[in-house]
Design an enzyme around this catalytic site. Structure first.
Site, short mmCIF file in Angstrom:
data_model
loop_
_atom_site.label_atom_id
_atom_site.label_comp_id
_atom_site.label_asym_id
_atom_site.label_seq_id
_atom_site.Cartn_x
_atom_site.Cartn_y
_atom_site.Cartn_z
N SER A 1 0.83 -1.20 0.00
CA SER A 1 0.00 0.00 0.00
C SER A 1 0.86 1.25 0.00
O SER A 1 1.66 1.46 0.92
CB SER A 1 -0.91 0.01 1.23
OG SER A 1 -1.54 1.28 1.36
N HIS B 1 -1.46 -1.24 -4.12
CA HIS B 1 -2.71 -0.84 -3.49
C HIS B 1 -2.73 0.68 -3.32
O HIS B 1 -1.80 1.25 -2.73
CB HIS B 1 -2.87 -1.52 -2.13
CG HIS B 1 -4.23 -1.35 -1.53
ND1 HIS B 1 -5.31 -2.11 -1.91
CD2 HIS B 1 -4.67 -0.50 -0.56
CE1 HIS B 1 -6.37 -1.74 -1.20
NE2 HIS B 1 -6.00 -0.76 -0.38
N ASP C 1 -4.85 3.82 -1.88
CA ASP C 1 -5.94 4.26 -1.01
C ASP C 1 -6.36 5.68 -1.33
O ASP C 1 -5.58 6.63 -1.17
CB ASP C 1 -5.50 4.19 0.46
CG ASP C 1 -5.40 2.76 0.97
OD1 ASP C 1 -6.37 2.00 0.76
OD2 ASP C 1 -4.37 2.42 1.57
N MET D 1 -8.82 8.62 -0.31
CA MET D 1 -9.64 9.07 0.82
C MET D 1 -10.08 10.51 0.61
O MET D 1 -9.31 11.33 0.11
CB MET D 1 -8.84 8.96 2.13
CG MET D 1 -8.25 7.60 2.40
SD MET D 1 -7.41 7.56 4.00
CE MET D 1 -6.53 6.00 3.89
N HIS E 1 -8.60 1.53 -4.05
CA HIS E 1 -9.57 1.39 -2.96
C HIS E 1 -10.20 2.75 -2.70
O HIS E 1 -9.54 3.65 -2.17
CB HIS E 1 -8.81 0.86 -1.74
CG HIS E 1 -9.64 0.69 -0.52
ND1 HIS E 1 -9.08 0.45 0.72
CD2 HIS E 1 -10.99 0.71 -0.32
CE1 HIS E 1 -10.05 0.34 1.62
NE2 HIS E 1 -11.20 0.50 1.01
N MET F 1 -12.15 4.96 -0.68
CA MET F 1 -12.73 5.26 0.63
C MET F 1 -13.32 6.66 0.57
O MET F 1 -12.88 7.60 1.23
CB MET F 1 -11.66 5.14 1.71
CG MET F 1 -11.27 3.70 2.00
SD MET F 1 -9.93 3.57 3.22
CE MET F 1 -8.52 3.67 2.12
N MET G 1 -11.75 -5.07 5.78
CA MET G 1 -10.97 -4.09 6.52
C MET G 1 -10.70 -4.64 7.91
O MET G 1 -11.64 -4.92 8.67
CB MET G 1 -11.70 -2.76 6.60
CG MET G 1 -11.83 -2.01 5.27
SD MET G 1 -10.23 -1.66 4.48
CE MET G 1 -9.41 -0.70 5.77
N GLY H 1 -8.87 4.85 7.32
CA GLY H 1 -8.57 6.27 7.42
C GLY H 1 -7.10 6.57 7.59
O GLY H 1 -6.60 7.57 7.08
N PHE H 2 -6.39 5.69 8.29
CA PHE H 2 -4.97 5.95 8.55
C PHE H 2 -4.18 4.66 8.47
O PHE H 2 -4.67 3.59 8.84
CB PHE H 2 -4.78 6.59 9.93
CG PHE H 2 -5.45 7.93 10.08
CD1 PHE H 2 -4.83 9.08 9.62
CD2 PHE H 2 -6.71 8.02 10.64
CE1 PHE H 2 -5.45 10.31 9.74
CE2 PHE H 2 -7.35 9.24 10.76
CZ PHE H 2 -6.71 10.40 10.30
N GLY H 3 -2.93 4.77 8.01
CA GLY H 3 -2.04 3.62 7.97
C GLY H 3 -1.43 3.36 9.33
O GLY H 3 -1.47 4.19 10.23
N GLY H 4 -0.83 2.18 9.46
CA GLY H 4 -0.09 1.85 10.67
C GLY H 4 -0.93 1.47 11.88
O GLY H 4 -0.42 1.43 13.00
N ASP I 1 -6.99 -5.84 4.44
CA ASP I 1 -6.24 -4.58 4.52
C ASP I 1 -6.33 -4.02 5.93
O ASP I 1 -7.42 -3.77 6.44
CB ASP I 1 -6.84 -3.58 3.52
CG ASP I 1 -6.12 -2.24 3.49
OD1 ASP I 1 -5.08 -2.10 4.17
OD2 ASP I 1 -6.60 -1.34 2.78
N GLY I 2 -5.16 -3.82 6.56
CA GLY I 2 -5.12 -3.17 7.86
C GLY I 2 -4.34 -3.95 8.89
O GLY I 2 -4.79 -5.00 9.35
N GLY I 3 -3.15 -3.48 9.22
CA GLY I 3 -2.36 -4.15 10.24
C GLY I 3 -1.82 -5.50 9.84
O GLY I 3 -1.43 -6.30 10.69
N GLY J 1 1.02 -2.00 4.25
CA GLY J 1 1.61 -0.68 4.11
C GLY J 1 2.81 -0.49 5.00
O GLY J 1 3.96 -0.61 4.57
#
Length: 221
Positions: free
Chosen positions: A9, A34, A36, A38, A67, A69, A138, A143-146, A176-178, A198
């Protein structure tokens, strides 16, 4: 051959050297990029738009996994696909006519996917199984990476995989996410076949090595 696809990402990449950061993971064997998008409305962040997708298309041969969002994706489908999006994912939470939107994405020549947030049940997809090329689970609130992986996402992936199998859908499951070395294998065992990563790639000293390591972890048996 690897059974899982890795999609780094760019949300966690260095935007001042984006072409270089994409080239690094492409050489390391990434399967997609990927992207994102937003809008600051559906999610509390603003990122990039059509011009960046168009620029990425010029510098990579990897498919662009876009993606959306955003609160009104229907307005921008044609522009993103014309810019080079190979996969377009929209959120069920903002679409009153999901079937129509997925159909339109396919008509425009891209793969169509639906994303579901952590609190959204998989049952919302029951009437669009035949329009789905992929489902994006998700595993953080978008909304935010990391962000930290939400553990119950594993059960959600397993339930989604069972449902897709039961209805004869060939749609792949994307997460996607963590996503990182600690959960990649569990996710693929639960039924995921595409992992978005990401921070676990771009926040490391060696994104190429991190890409390879994530695939190895995901494929471990």
């Amino acid at each position: 051959m690897s059974s899982v696809r890795i999609a780094p990402s760019i949300l966690s990449a260095d935007f001042a050297r984006l072409a270089d950061d994409v080239a690094i993971v492409e050489r390391a064997g990434a399967d997609a990029v990927h992207v994102d998008v937003m809008d600051g409305h559906f999610v509390p962040n603003i990122t990039i738009g059509v011009p960046v997708v168009k620029a990425l298309k010029r510098v990579t041969k990897l498919p662009l996994d876009v993606h959306l969002m955003i609160s009104d994706p229907d307005r921008y489908l044609e522009a993103f696909i014309a810019a080079g999006a190979a996969m377009v994912t929209v959120h069920v939470e903002v679409l009153p006519h999901l079937h129509r939107t997925l159909t339109r994405i396919r008509e425009l020549g891209a793969k169509a996917g639906a994303a579901i947030n952590p609190s959204t049940p998989i049952s919302v997809l029951s009437d669009v199984a035949d329009q789905l090329d992929h489902v994006l689970v998700m595993s953080v609130n978008p909304g935010f990476g990391g962000q930290k992986f939400i553990p119950h996402s594993l059960n959600k992936v397993a339930a989604l995989h069972a449902w897709l199998t039961s209805v004869g859908s060939a749609a792949i499951i994307e997460v996607d996410g963590g996503v990182d070395l600690t959960n990649a294998n569990a996710l693929t065992r639960a039924g995921a076949s595409m992992l978005v990563a990401g921070a676990s790639i771009y926040a490391t000293p060696d994104p190429a090595a991190a890409t390879v390591a994530l695939r190895r972890a995901a494929d471990a048996r």
